[in-house]
Design a protein around this motif. Structure first.
Motif, PDB file in Angstrom:
ATOM      1  N   HIS A  53      11.820   0.526   6.605  1.00  0.00           N
ATOM      2  CA  HIS A  53      10.660   0.154   5.776  1.00  0.00           C
ATOM      3  C   HIS A  53      10.959   0.244   4.278  1.00  0.00           C
ATOM      4  N   PHE A  54      11.782   1.197   3.894  1.00  0.00           N
ATOM      5  CA  PHE A  54      12.089   1.430   2.479  1.00  0.00           C
ATOM      6  C   PHE A  54      13.589   1.668   2.354  1.00  0.00           C
ATOM      7  N   ALA A  55      14.265   0.835   1.591  1.00  0.00           N
ATOM      8  CA  ALA A  55      15.737   0.860   1.519  1.00  0.00           C
ATOM      9  C   ALA A  55      16.292   2.091   0.819  1.00  0.00           C
ATOM     10  N   SER A  56      15.454   2.795   0.057  1.00  0.00           N
ATOM     11  CA  SER A  56      15.930   3.961  -0.696  1.00  0.00           C
ATOM     12  C   SER A  56      14.742   4.841  -1.068  1.00  0.00           C
ATOM     13  N   LYS A  57      15.046   6.001  -1.600  1.00  0.00           N
ATOM     14  CA  LYS A  57      13.995   6.892  -2.088  1.00  0.00           C
ATOM     15  C   LYS A  57      13.224   6.211  -3.211  1.00  0.00           C
ATOM     16  N   ASP A  58      13.936   5.512  -4.091  1.00  0.00           N
ATOM     17  CA  ASP A  58      13.260   4.799  -5.186  1.00  0.00           C
ATOM     18  C   ASP A  58      12.282   3.757  -4.661  1.00  0.00           C
ATOM     19  N   LYS A  59      12.692   3.020  -3.624  1.00  0.00           N
ATOM     20  CA  LYS A  59      11.795   2.005  -3.047  1.00  0.00           C
ATOM     21  C   LYS A  59      10.597   2.656  -2.359  1.00  0.00           C
ATOM     22  N   LEU A  60      10.803   3.822  -1.764  1.00  0.00           N
ATOM     23  CA  LEU A  60       9.694   4.560  -1.160  1.00  0.00           C
ATOM     24  C   LEU A  60       8.705   4.995  -2.240  1.00  0.00           C
ATOM     25  N   ILE A  61       9.214   5.537  -3.327  1.00  0.00           N
ATOM     26  CA  ILE A  61       8.349   5.965  -4.428  1.00  0.00           C
ATOM     27  C   ILE A  61       7.610   4.758  -5.019  1.00  0.00           C
ATOM     28  N   GLU A  62       8.304   3.642  -5.177  1.00  0.00           N
ATOM     29  CA  GLU A  62       7.639   2.428  -5.643  1.00  0.00           C
ATOM     30  C   GLU A  62       6.542   2.019  -4.669  1.00  0.00           C
ATOM     31  N   GLY A  63       6.814   2.145  -3.369  1.00  0.00           N
ATOM     32  CA  GLY A  63       5.806   1.821  -2.365  1.00  0.00           C
ATOM     33  C   GLY A  63       4.569   2.695  -2.492  1.00  0.00           C
ATOM     34  N   VAL A  64       4.774   3.990  -2.736  1.00  0.00           N
ATOM     35  CA  VAL A  64       3.645   4.900  -2.940  1.00  0.00           C
ATOM     36  C   VAL A  64       2.869   4.484  -4.194  1.00  0.00           C
ATOM     37  N   PHE A  65       3.584   4.138  -5.252  1.00  0.00           N
ATOM     38  CA  PHE A  65       2.942   3.735  -6.507  1.00  0.00           C
ATOM     39  C   PHE A  65       2.126   2.452  -6.310  1.00  0.00           C
ATOM     40  N   ILE A  66       2.698   1.470  -5.619  1.00  0.00           N
ATOM     41  CA  ILE A  66       1.977   0.222  -5.343  1.00  0.00           C
ATOM     42  C   ILE A  66       0.742   0.503  -4.505  1.00  0.00           C
ATOM     43  N   ASP A  67       0.870   1.393  -3.531  1.00  0.00           N
ATOM     44  CA  ASP A  67      -0.265   1.765  -2.693  1.00  0.00           C
ATOM     45  C   ASP A  67      -1.382   2.392  -3.537  1.00  0.00           C
ATOM     46  N   LEU A  68      -0.999   3.252  -4.469  1.00  0.00           N
ATOM     47  CA  LEU A  68      -2.001   3.860  -5.350  1.00  0.00           C
ATOM     48  C   LEU A  68      -2.652   2.813  -6.252  1.00  0.00           C
ATOM     49  N   LEU A  69      -1.867   1.858  -6.734  1.00  0.00           N
ATOM     50  CA  LEU A  69      -2.437   0.783  -7.553  1.00  0.00           C
ATOM     51  C   LEU A  69      -3.422  -0.056  -6.739  1.00  0.00           C
ATOM     52  N   ASP A  70      -3.107  -0.295  -5.470  1.00  0.00           N
ATOM     53  CA  ASP A  70      -4.033  -1.028  -4.596  1.00  0.00           C
ATOM     54  C   ASP A  70      -5.341  -0.253  -4.433  1.00  0.00           C
ATOM     55  N   LYS A  71      -5.232   1.064  -4.274  1.00  0.00           N
ATOM     56  CA  LYS A  71      -6.438   1.894  -4.152  1.00  0.00           C
ATOM     57  C   LYS A  71      -7.230   1.885  -5.464  1.00  0.00           C
ATOM     58  N   LEU A  72      -6.522   1.944  -6.590  1.00  0.00           N
ATOM     59  CA  LEU A  72      -7.191   1.869  -7.893  1.00  0.00           C
ATOM     60  C   LEU A  72      -7.895   0.532  -8.044  1.00  0.00           C
ATOM     61  N   ASP A  73      -7.245  -0.546  -7.639  1.00  0.00           N
ATOM     62  CA  ASP A  73      -7.868  -1.871  -7.664  1.00  0.00           C
ATOM     63  C   ASP A  73      -9.171  -1.877  -6.871  1.00  0.00           C
ATOM     64  N   ALA A  74      -9.115  -1.330  -5.673  1.00  0.00           N
ATOM     65  CA  ALA A  74     -10.307  -1.309  -4.812  1.00  0.00           C
ATOM     66  C   ALA A  74     -11.422  -0.489  -5.452  1.00  0.00           C
ATOM     67  N   GLU A  75     -11.063   0.660  -6.037  1.00  0.00           N
ATOM     68  CA  GLU A  75     -12.074   1.490  -6.686  1.00  0.00           C
ATOM     69  C   GLU A  75     -12.685   0.763  -7.881  1.00  0.00           C
ATOM     70  N   ILE A  76     -11.843   0.163  -8.696  1.00  0.00           N
ATOM     71  CA  ILE A  76     -12.347  -0.564  -9.865  1.00  0.00           C
ATOM     72  C   ILE A  76     -13.219  -1.738  -9.423  1.00  0.00           C
ATOM     73  N   ASP A  77     -12.796  -2.470  -8.399  1.00  0.00           N
ATOM     74  CA  ASP A  77     -13.603  -3.588  -7.912  1.00  0.00           C
ATOM     75  C   ASP A  77     -14.967  -3.121  -7.412  1.00  0.00           C
ATOM     76  N   ALA A  78     -15.007  -1.962  -6.746  1.00  0.00           N
ATOM     77  CA  ALA A  78     -16.284  -1.426  -6.266  1.00  0.00           C
ATOM     78  C   ALA A  78     -17.191  -1.059  -7.441  1.00  0.00           C
ATOM     79  N   ILE A  79     -16.619  -0.476  -8.481  1.00  0.00           N
ATOM     80  CA  ILE A  79     -17.409  -0.124  -9.665  1.00  0.00           C
ATOM     81  C   ILE A  79     -17.890  -1.396 -10.362  1.00  0.00           C
TER      82      ILE A  79
END
Length: 192
Positions: A53-79
């Motif tokens: 799923h993630f080629a490296s630790k860096d890609k995993l961390i990027e995946g977590v960051f993208i996931d958090l940005l998606d959650k932030l997007d959803a929260e902002i859209d709800a507001i």
């Protein structure tokens, strides 16, 4: 035969579990101490499964960051959906999200990732791309200079809270939030 071979493959659930476990471990141990093995163990997958799923630790961390940005997007859209006043709506949602996150007692990987973003070009690019896209989407309603100042203030609040500024030196967050929100609806005065 191991249980990994016996269980039904569910790649989206495995990916979700890996992201959640990596985020939780980032909160508990910090990003510097985060290891591929620890994430794999916590998610109950093999290292090979993680690398699928993630080629490296860096890609995993990027995946977590993208996931958090998606959650932030959803929260902002709800507001945004709840705000009937169109001018400055994105800026108000941005302020609310920043202050809510810092007031939340729930552990969040945002702190570790935000600090890492300052030194990691890939995370900085992800943040910049997200922010640029949001500003472009809301250019008609949130491009006034005062709104930019308010967003910078929200960023400053975020940074000061990340640095654990002494609460005695901070303005009450509710009062500060209310003042920033008022600034998004007040007509701009020409300082000249």
């Amino acid at each position: 035969m191991t249980s990994a071979h016996e269980r039904k493959k569910q790649p989206e659930q495995v990916r979700r579990r890996l992201l959640d476990c990596a985020a939780n471990l980032a909160v508990e141990t910090g990003l510097a101490s985060l290891t591929i093995q620890a994430v794999a163990d916590a998610a109950d997958v093999t290292k090979g499964g993680l690398f699928h799923h993630f080629a490296s630790k860096d890609k995993l961390i990027e995946g977590v960051f993208i996931d958090l940005l998606d959650k932030l997007d959803a929260e902002i859209d709800a507001i945004l959906a709840e705000d009937p006043v169109v001018p400055g709506r994105f800026t108000r949602a941005y302020v609310d999200s920043a202050i809510r996150l810092m007031e939340s007692k729930a552990p969040s990987p945002w702190g570790a990732l935000s600090i890492s973003m300052m030194t990691d070009p890939a995370l900085r690019r992800l943040w910049s791309d997200w922010y640029r896209a949001r500003l472009a989407r809301h250019a008609d309603t949130d491009s006034a200079p005062m709104l930019e100042i308010v967003r910078y203030a929200a960023d400053g609040i975020w940074l000061s809270d990340l640095c654990d500024m002494d609460p005695a030196l901070r303005m009450d967050r509710a009062a500060l939030r209310n003042r920033l929100i008022r600034m998004t609806t007040e007509p701009e005065r020409d300082p000249a």
